[in-house]
Write a protein that holds these residues in place. Structure first.
Motif, PDB file in Angstrom:
ATOM      1  N   GLN A 208      20.627  -8.623 123.275  1.00  0.00           N
ATOM      2  CA  GLN A 208      21.454  -9.426 124.172  1.00  0.00           C
ATOM      3  C   GLN A 208      22.912  -9.077 123.929  1.00  0.00           C
ATOM      4  OE1 GLN A 208      20.451 -13.524 124.442  1.00  0.00           O
ATOM      5  NE2 GLN A 208      22.201 -14.064 125.709  1.00  0.00           N
ATOM      6  N   LEU A 209      23.607  -8.725 125.011  1.00  0.00           N
ATOM      7  CA  LEU A 209      25.008  -8.351 124.920  1.00  0.00           C
ATOM      8  C   LEU A 209      25.881  -9.598 124.881  1.00  0.00           C
ATOM      9  CD1 LEU A 209      25.039  -5.508 127.601  1.00  0.00           C
ATOM     10  CD2 LEU A 209      24.518  -5.322 125.168  1.00  0.00           C
ATOM     11  N   SER A 210      27.086  -9.448 124.350  1.00  0.00           N
ATOM     12  CA  SER A 210      28.011 -10.578 124.239  1.00  0.00           C
ATOM     13  C   SER A 210      28.506 -11.048 125.597  1.00  0.00           C
ATOM     14  CB  SER A 210      29.201 -10.186 123.360  1.00  0.00           C
ATOM     15  OG  SER A 210      29.822  -9.004 123.851  1.00  0.00           O
ATOM     16  N   ALA A 211      28.411 -10.172 126.612  1.00  0.00           N
ATOM     17  CA  ALA A 211      28.837 -10.547 127.967  1.00  0.00           C
ATOM     18  C   ALA A 211      28.046  -9.729 128.976  1.00  0.00           C
ATOM     19  CB  ALA A 211      30.334 -10.294 128.139  1.00  0.00           C
ATOM     20  N   PRO A 212      27.747 -10.290 130.158  1.00  0.00           N
ATOM     21  CA  PRO A 212      27.042  -9.516 131.189  1.00  0.00           C
ATOM     22  C   PRO A 212      27.882  -8.323 131.631  1.00  0.00           C
ATOM     23  CG  PRO A 212      27.050 -11.866 131.707  1.00  0.00           C
ATOM     24  CD  PRO A 212      28.019 -11.674 130.586  1.00  0.00           C
ATOM     25  N   LEU A 213      27.217  -7.183 131.852  1.00  0.00           N
ATOM     26  CA  LEU A 213      27.904  -5.976 132.297  1.00  0.00           C
ATOM     27  C   LEU A 213      27.245  -5.459 133.566  1.00  0.00           C
ATOM     28  CD1 LEU A 213      28.433  -4.011 128.954  1.00  0.00           C
ATOM     29  CD2 LEU A 213      30.124  -5.329 130.219  1.00  0.00           C
ATOM     30  N   PRO A 214      28.024  -4.867 134.481  1.00  0.00           N
ATOM     31  CA  PRO A 214      27.427  -4.276 135.684  1.00  0.00           C
ATOM     32  C   PRO A 214      26.430  -3.188 135.322  1.00  0.00           C
ATOM     33  CG  PRO A 214      29.817  -4.417 135.887  1.00  0.00           C
ATOM     34  CD  PRO A 214      29.487  -4.742 134.463  1.00  0.00           C
ATOM     35  N   LEU A 215      25.409  -3.024 136.148  1.00  0.00           N
ATOM     36  CA  LEU A 215      24.391  -2.007 135.927  1.00  0.00           C
ATOM     37  C   LEU A 215      25.038  -0.632 135.817  1.00  0.00           C
ATOM     38  CD1 LEU A 215      21.282  -1.678 135.760  1.00  0.00           C
ATOM     39  CD2 LEU A 215      21.308  -1.132 138.187  1.00  0.00           C
ATOM     40  N   GLY A 216      24.689   0.120 134.796  1.00  0.00           N
ATOM     41  CA  GLY A 216      25.234   1.454 134.609  1.00  0.00           C
ATOM     42  C   GLY A 216      26.502   1.492 133.783  1.00  0.00           C
ATOM     43  N   SER A 217      26.980   0.326 133.311  1.00  0.00           N
ATOM     44  CA  SER A 217      28.211   0.307 132.513  1.00  0.00           C
ATOM     45  C   SER A 217      28.016   0.975 131.161  1.00  0.00           C
ATOM     46  CB  SER A 217      28.688  -1.134 132.297  1.00  0.00           C
ATOM     47  OG  SER A 217      28.979  -1.761 133.514  1.00  0.00           O
ATOM     48  N   ILE A 218      26.805   0.870 130.622  1.00  0.00           N
ATOM     49  CA  ILE A 218      26.508   1.487 129.325  1.00  0.00           C
ATOM     50  C   ILE A 218      25.783   2.801 129.580  1.00  0.00           C
ATOM     51  CG2 ILE A 218      25.328   1.216 127.119  1.00  0.00           C
ATOM     52  CD1 ILE A 218      25.527  -1.775 127.446  1.00  0.00           C
ATOM     53  N   PRO A 219      26.333   3.929 129.138  1.00  0.00           N
ATOM     54  CA  PRO A 219      25.691   5.223 129.359  1.00  0.00           C
ATOM     55  C   PRO A 219      24.301   5.266 128.734  1.00  0.00           C
ATOM     56  CG  PRO A 219      27.943   5.505 128.559  1.00  0.00           C
ATOM     57  CD  PRO A 219      27.615   4.055 128.423  1.00  0.00           C
ATOM     58  N   GLU A 220      23.392   5.997 129.390  1.00  0.00           N
ATOM     59  CA  GLU A 220      22.034   6.143 128.875  1.00  0.00           C
ATOM     60  C   GLU A 220      22.069   6.777 127.487  1.00  0.00           C
ATOM     61  OE1 GLU A 220      17.981   8.640 130.009  1.00  0.00           O
ATOM     62  OE2 GLU A 220      19.424   8.105 131.578  1.00  0.00           O
ATOM     63  N   LEU A 260      32.275   1.629 124.530  1.00  0.00           N
ATOM     64  CA  LEU A 260      32.245   1.948 125.952  1.00  0.00           C
ATOM     65  C   LEU A 260      33.409   2.866 126.316  1.00  0.00           C
ATOM     66  CD1 LEU A 260      31.467  -1.602 127.390  1.00  0.00           C
ATOM     67  CD2 LEU A 260      29.853   0.235 126.903  1.00  0.00           C
ATOM     68  N   PRO A 261      33.327   3.537 127.446  1.00  0.00           N
ATOM     69  CA  PRO A 261      34.447   4.364 127.896  1.00  0.00           C
ATOM     70  C   PRO A 261      35.731   3.538 128.005  1.00  0.00           C
ATOM     71  CG  PRO A 261      32.492   4.829 129.208  1.00  0.00           C
ATOM     72  CD  PRO A 261      32.165   3.650 128.346  1.00  0.00           C
ATOM     73  N   GLY A 262      36.858   4.139 127.618  1.00  0.00           N
ATOM     74  CA  GLY A 262      38.126   3.424 127.675  1.00  0.00           C
ATOM     75  C   GLY A 262      38.423   2.627 126.422  1.00  0.00           C
ATOM     76  N   ASP A 263      37.809   3.006 125.295  1.00  0.00           N
ATOM     77  CA  ASP A 263      38.045   2.354 123.993  1.00  0.00           C
ATOM     78  C   ASP A 263      37.624   0.887 123.970  1.00  0.00           C
ATOM     79  OD1 ASP A 263      39.109   4.699 122.920  1.00  0.00           O
ATOM     80  OD2 ASP A 263      41.126   4.222 123.671  1.00  0.00           O
ATOM     81  N   ALA A 264      36.739   0.500 124.875  1.00  0.00           N
ATOM     82  CA  ALA A 264      36.227  -0.878 124.871  1.00  0.00           C
ATOM     83  C   ALA A 264      34.963  -0.951 124.026  1.00  0.00           C
ATOM     84  CB  ALA A 264      35.949  -1.335 126.296  1.00  0.00           C
ATOM     85  N   ASN A 265      34.678  -2.134 123.511  1.00  0.00           N
ATOM     86  CA  ASN A 265      33.480  -2.376 122.725  1.00  0.00           C
ATOM     87  C   ASN A 265      32.735  -3.586 123.275  1.00  0.00           C
ATOM     88  OD1 ASN A 265      33.513  -0.375 120.584  1.00  0.00           O
ATOM     89  ND2 ASN A 265      35.363  -1.398 119.839  1.00  0.00           N
ATOM     90  N   VAL A 266      31.427  -3.563 123.158  1.00  0.00           N
ATOM     91  CA  VAL A 266      30.621  -4.735 123.462  1.00  0.00           C
ATOM     92  C   VAL A 266      29.707  -4.980 122.272  1.00  0.00           C
ATOM     93  CG1 VAL A 266      28.845  -3.365 124.660  1.00  0.00           C
ATOM     94  CG2 VAL A 266      29.022  -5.812 125.104  1.00  0.00           C
ATOM     95  N   THR A 267      29.635  -6.212 121.831  1.00  0.00           N
ATOM     96  CA  THR A 267      28.771  -6.548 120.708  1.00  0.00           C
ATOM     97  C   THR A 267      27.401  -6.968 121.227  1.00  0.00           C
ATOM     98  OG1 THR A 267      29.542  -8.839 120.668  1.00  0.00           O
ATOM     99  CG2 THR A 267      30.709  -7.250 119.278  1.00  0.00           C
ATOM    100  N   LEU A 268      26.408  -6.850 120.383  1.00  0.00           N
ATOM    101  CA  LEU A 268      25.052  -7.221 120.786  1.00  0.00           C
ATOM    102  C   LEU A 268      24.271  -7.728 119.593  1.00  0.00           C
ATOM    103  CD1 LEU A 268      22.884  -4.754 119.834  1.00  0.00           C
ATOM    104  CD2 LEU A 268      24.209  -3.549 121.549  1.00  0.00           C
ATOM    105  N   THR A 269      23.245  -8.490 119.884  1.00  0.00           N
ATOM    106  CA  THR A 269      22.335  -8.988 118.859  1.00  0.00           C
ATOM    107  C   THR A 269      20.918  -8.580 119.217  1.00  0.00           C
ATOM    108  OG1 THR A 269      22.142 -11.110 120.022  1.00  0.00           O
ATOM    109  CG2 THR A 269      23.788 -10.954 118.263  1.00  0.00           C
ATOM    110  N   ALA A 270      20.114  -8.311 118.207  1.00  0.00           N
ATOM    111  CA  ALA A 270      18.715  -7.920 118.392  1.00  0.00           C
ATOM    112  C   ALA A 270      17.810  -9.045 117.903  1.00  0.00           C
ATOM    113  CB  ALA A 270      18.424  -6.637 117.624  1.00  0.00           C
ATOM    114  N   ALA A 271      16.581  -9.067 118.417  1.00  0.00           N
ATOM    115  CA  ALA A 271      15.618 -10.086 118.018  1.00  0.00           C
ATOM    116  C   ALA A 271      14.228  -9.475 117.937  1.00  0.00           C
ATOM    117  CB  ALA A 271      15.625 -11.243 119.017  1.00  0.00           C
ATOM    118  N   VAL A 272      13.419  -9.995 117.026  1.00  0.00           N
ATOM    119  CA  VAL A 272      12.020  -9.579 116.918  1.00  0.00           C
ATOM    120  C   VAL A 272      11.193 -10.474 117.833  1.00  0.00           C
ATOM    121  CG1 VAL A 272      10.014  -9.403 115.397  1.00  0.00           C
ATOM    122  CG2 VAL A 272      12.283  -8.745 114.561  1.00  0.00           C
ATOM    123  N   PRO A 273      10.472  -9.906 118.816  1.00  0.00           N
ATOM    124  CA  PRO A 273       9.708 -10.726 119.770  1.00  0.00           C
ATOM    125  C   PRO A 273       8.641 -11.577 119.083  1.00  0.00           C
ATOM    126  CG  PRO A 273       9.924  -8.456 120.542  1.00  0.00           C
ATOM    127  CD  PRO A 273      10.412  -8.466 119.131  1.00  0.00           C
TER     128      PRO A 273
END
Length: 281
Positions: A208-220, A260-273
């Protein structure tokens, strides 16, 4: 489609099998769900194959390589529609309801991957699924992907890149997608050896990302880093604030980020299902 979770005790016998075609290096090529249409062994075998639509042509060529001289017809079924009956928030047993609906459609069966994914429904395109499954409502493909990202269920070439992803790291053993008792198959050596050593250092996990991002914002395949800048894995795919990533299990409880491009960062958390086996490697 959304509906309460079916009870496994009263579910009908499974008509579906989750599987993969591997390459000689033991990496995933094609992710498949097979549906048995024939009722008995005396009948002529008739099997539907579900795959990512982007690999339809290459999958047909792959299957025909192994047809040899057998009298097997491989044709696309473009007149059919696939629906997912995903569990809703309310509890209850809908198995008996779905049993009564089974004769109205081509296939209605529990999803073979995990109970949290509900049921699979295959109909003729002209049929209305609301008439087949009373009490349900139609969502959209975004609802479906959000549900499986929350559960950490990988699906399609974005989540399981052909020729790149390893089956055990992709949790296929947890999703009934690997047999360790069947005879030889392409890619078996690495898969069996990894399984029997019991050492799997990376797995696909819901993030889960710290904020919603438009589709394709994070490179594959974007690198996921720890707070100190150490590599923790790679982002596979997602939408809005939910996604799925291949992560080192040793790092999943640490603060993680993606540059992310442009020296931006997004934080995220992982979880075990929750649906994973309680004892995992």
């Amino acid at each position: 489609l959304s509906f309460p979770t079916p009870s496994p005790q009263t579910a009908p016998p499974p008509r579906a099998l989750y599987t993969h075609a591997l390459n000689v290096q033991g990496r995933c090529l094609y992710e498949l769900i097979l549906y048995r249409l024939h009722e008995s062994q005396e009948e002529e075998p008739n099997i539907l194959v579900e795959c990512d639509s982007t690999v339809l042509d290459s999958l047909q060529k792959h299957l025909k390589l192994y047809k040899i001289r057998r009298k097997v017809n491989i044709v696309p079924c473009l007149d059919l529609s696939l629906w997912a009956i995903i569990p809703g928030e309310q509890s209850g047993d809908i198995s008996s309801i779905l049993d009564k609906c089974a004769d109205k459609t081509l296939v209605l069966t529990p999803d073979p991957r995990a109970e949290v994914m509900g049921w699979r429904l295959i109909t003729k395109k002209k049929e209305n699924p609301l008439e087949i499954v009373p009490g349900s409502h139609i969502g959209n493909i975004r609802d479906y992907h959000r549900h499986r990202y929350k559960q950490g269920i990988a699906e399609g070439v974005n989540d399981i890149p052909p020729g790149v992803a390893l089956p055990l790291e992709s949790n296929l053993a947890y999703m009934n997608g690997i047999s360790f008792t069947k005879g030889c198959y392409i890619g078996q050596e690495l898969t069996a050896r990894t399984h029997h050593t019991g050492v799997i250092r990376k797995r696909l996990l819901p993030v889960q990302l710290s904020a919603p991002l438009p589709l394709g914002s994070i490179p594959e395949g974007a690198a996921i880093l720890t707070e100190s800048g150490k590599s923790a894995g790679k982002y596979r795919a997602g939408g809005d604030e939910l996604g799925i990533a291949l992560l080192r299990l040793a790092n999943i409880n640490e603060p993680l980020r993606i540059s992310l491009p442009g020296d931006a960062n997004v934080t995220l958390t992982a979880a075990v299902p929750n649906w994973w086996p309680k004892t995992t490697n």
